[in-house]
Design an enzyme around this catalytic site. Sequence first.
Site, mmCIF file in Angstrom:
data_model
loop_
_atom_site.group_PDB
_atom_site.id
_atom_site.type_symbol
_atom_site.label_atom_id
_atom_site.label_comp_id
_atom_site.label_asym_id
_atom_site.label_seq_id
_atom_site.Cartn_x
_atom_site.Cartn_y
_atom_site.Cartn_z
ATOM 1 N N ARG A 114 0.827 -1.213 0.000
ATOM 2 C CA ARG A 114 0.000 0.000 0.000
ATOM 3 C C ARG A 114 0.854 1.252 0.000
ATOM 4 O O ARG A 114 0.323 2.350 0.014
ATOM 5 C CB ARG A 114 -0.885 -0.005 1.237
ATOM 6 C CG ARG A 114 -2.378 -0.178 0.927
ATOM 7 C CD ARG A 114 -3.088 -0.185 2.270
ATOM 8 N NE ARG A 114 -4.516 -0.014 2.195
ATOM 9 C CZ ARG A 114 -5.395 -0.999 2.280
ATOM 10 N NH1 ARG A 114 -4.995 -2.243 2.332
ATOM 11 N NH2 ARG A 114 -6.686 -0.736 2.287
ATOM 12 N N ARG B 277 -21.624 -1.748 1.597
ATOM 13 C CA ARG B 277 -21.007 -2.935 2.185
ATOM 14 C C ARG B 277 -21.062 -2.900 3.722
ATOM 15 O O ARG B 277 -21.078 -3.946 4.374
ATOM 16 C CB ARG B 277 -19.561 -2.960 1.696
ATOM 17 C CG ARG B 277 -18.648 -3.957 2.292
ATOM 18 C CD ARG B 277 -17.303 -3.934 1.581
ATOM 19 N NE ARG B 277 -16.371 -2.989 2.191
ATOM 20 C CZ ARG B 277 -15.133 -2.777 1.750
ATOM 21 N NH1 ARG B 277 -14.697 -3.399 0.681
ATOM 22 N NH2 ARG B 277 -14.330 -1.925 2.349
ATOM 23 N N ARG C 151 -9.729 7.394 3.964
ATOM 24 C CA ARG C 151 -9.108 6.235 3.293
ATOM 25 C C ARG C 151 -8.862 6.532 1.814
ATOM 26 O O ARG C 151 -7.850 6.126 1.246
ATOM 27 C CB ARG C 151 -9.992 4.984 3.455
ATOM 28 C CG ARG C 151 -9.877 4.396 4.862
ATOM 29 C CD ARG C 151 -11.051 3.520 5.218
ATOM 30 N NE ARG C 151 -11.129 2.316 4.424
ATOM 31 C CZ ARG C 151 -12.230 1.557 4.348
ATOM 32 N NH1 ARG C 151 -13.332 1.906 5.011
ATOM 33 N NH2 ARG C 151 -12.227 0.473 3.618
HETATM 34 P P1 AMP Z 1 -8.663 -3.227 3.758
HETATM 35 O O1 AMP Z 1 -9.450 -4.338 4.331
HETATM 36 O O2 AMP Z 1 -7.654 -3.697 2.730
HETATM 37 O O3 AMP Z 1 -9.513 -2.112 3.241
HETATM 38 O O4 AMP Z 1 -7.773 -2.627 4.947
HETATM 39 C C1 AMP Z 1 -8.392 -2.022 6.072
HETATM 40 C C2 AMP Z 1 -7.365 -1.194 6.824
HETATM 41 O O5 AMP Z 1 -6.297 -2.017 7.283
HETATM 42 C C3 AMP Z 1 -6.717 -0.080 6.037
HETATM 43 O O6 AMP Z 1 -7.503 1.084 5.938
HETATM 44 C C4 AMP Z 1 -5.449 0.125 6.846
HETATM 45 O O7 AMP Z 1 -5.709 0.854 8.023
HETATM 46 C C5 AMP Z 1 -5.066 -1.288 7.263
HETATM 47 N N1 AMP Z 1 -4.191 -1.911 6.245
HETATM 48 C C6 AMP Z 1 -4.488 -2.952 5.427
HETATM 49 N N2 AMP Z 1 -3.450 -3.253 4.617
HETATM 50 C C7 AMP Z 1 -2.459 -2.382 4.940
HETATM 51 C C8 AMP Z 1 -1.150 -2.168 4.434
HETATM 52 N N3 AMP Z 1 -0.633 -2.898 3.425
HETATM 53 N N4 AMP Z 1 -0.416 -1.164 4.989
HETATM 54 C C9 AMP Z 1 -0.909 -0.414 5.998
HETATM 55 N N5 AMP Z 1 -2.136 -0.556 6.481
HETATM 56 C C10 AMP Z 1 -2.929 -1.523 5.976
#
Ligand code: AMP
Length: 376
Positions: A275, A314, A332
């Site tokens: 990310r 969702r 986000r």
């Molecule tokens: P997601 O389910 O992929 O939308 O991730 C939810 C949250 O988890 C994100 O908004 C971040 O706070 C954290 N997160 C997930 N993947 C990462 C990553 N590769 N680096 C940093 N934070 C992450």
Amino acid sequence: MEKIKLFDKTFRLFIRNAEIEAAIDKVAEQINKENEDCCDIPVILCVLNGSMMFTSALMKRFTFNCELVTIKLASYAGTSSTGEVKELMGFTADVRGRRVYVIEDIVDTGTTIVELEKKLKEHGAASIKICTLLFKPESYHKDLPIDYVGISIPKAFIVGYGLDYNEVGRNFEDIYVIDEEGDAPRMKYYVLFGPPGAGKGTQASAMVERYGLHHISTGNLLRKEIAAGSELGLRAKALIEEGSLVPDEVVEGMIASEFRSVKGVNGFLLDGFPRTIAQAKALDEMLASTGEEVTAVVSIMIPDSMIVERISGRAAVEGRADDADVSVIRHRIDTYHAQTEPEITYYKKSGKYFEVDGVGTIDQVRERIFELVDRF
Ligand code: AMP
């Protein structure tokens, strides 16, 4: 040349130029015969970029009067909700009432050709004939007949004679096929990329099943840690709930541990990682240490205006705290643009970045992804 290297991939000689030329002779002869006694001037429609070499070679053999018209189309980047084919440049002349020969470099699944036929009909073409240098009968399941075929080939990823791998390789006079012979099947490492709400999680399940991959969602792993009340979970919770990223080393550690512990799969599907550019570099280093590399970045694109709508929808189903609050969603999105989007340039440089239009039904987007990933 027996082998060529384009970006990370090696291709071996597949069809020599002499064979290509002979196939073009045959097709030209058929079309010449058909036009012997015609007094109108048919349109020769070159579908850019891929078919420029074939069109040129074919036209040099034509013995009747004809007019060259071009159109530029791209697959995998469509913006309409129904099609996967995007028109980058429209017909360069009016086709109304004209007989049209569509000249394609390759007909694979037929998506482009079907869209194009529709477009030609809308523009009032009098008749449409499809002529392709290469044809993949195993992949083609459309009803539209292909009138002239130069060479039929099996399902394989090929380049040369106008065909490209990420825009490179069109210049070779022979045709090359991806070279995997002799190599042990390589582990695949796909990065599923895109803004929050692009449908990465949904599409991940379909990819896992089709390609025998292990799905690693850093978001899911972090949520598990939170649910388990671990120290890592406690550290991540507040950051996730405000829509910020957790520190790079936390997610990098989780990824390394998954790579180590999961065996017996064809590869990994990374969803939500990397990310940041730092994470992308860390991933490259992790893989390089075992002689491996990222196979492809599959980027699902949707406009910002859709993100809030999709995530709010969702929220009710999945009950995620960070989905329920519009200001968190907006944060986000900002985080994505500021920290994650720069990875696009990073991966484009290595020729591994492939975009898929994420607007449309789940099935449509899935088909676009399969069409792309089948090539690897
Ligand atoms: P997601 O389910 O992929 O939308 O991730 C939810 C949250 O988890 C994100 O908004 C971040 O706070 C954290 N997160 C997930 N993947 C990462 C990553 N590769 N680096 C940093 N934070 C992450």
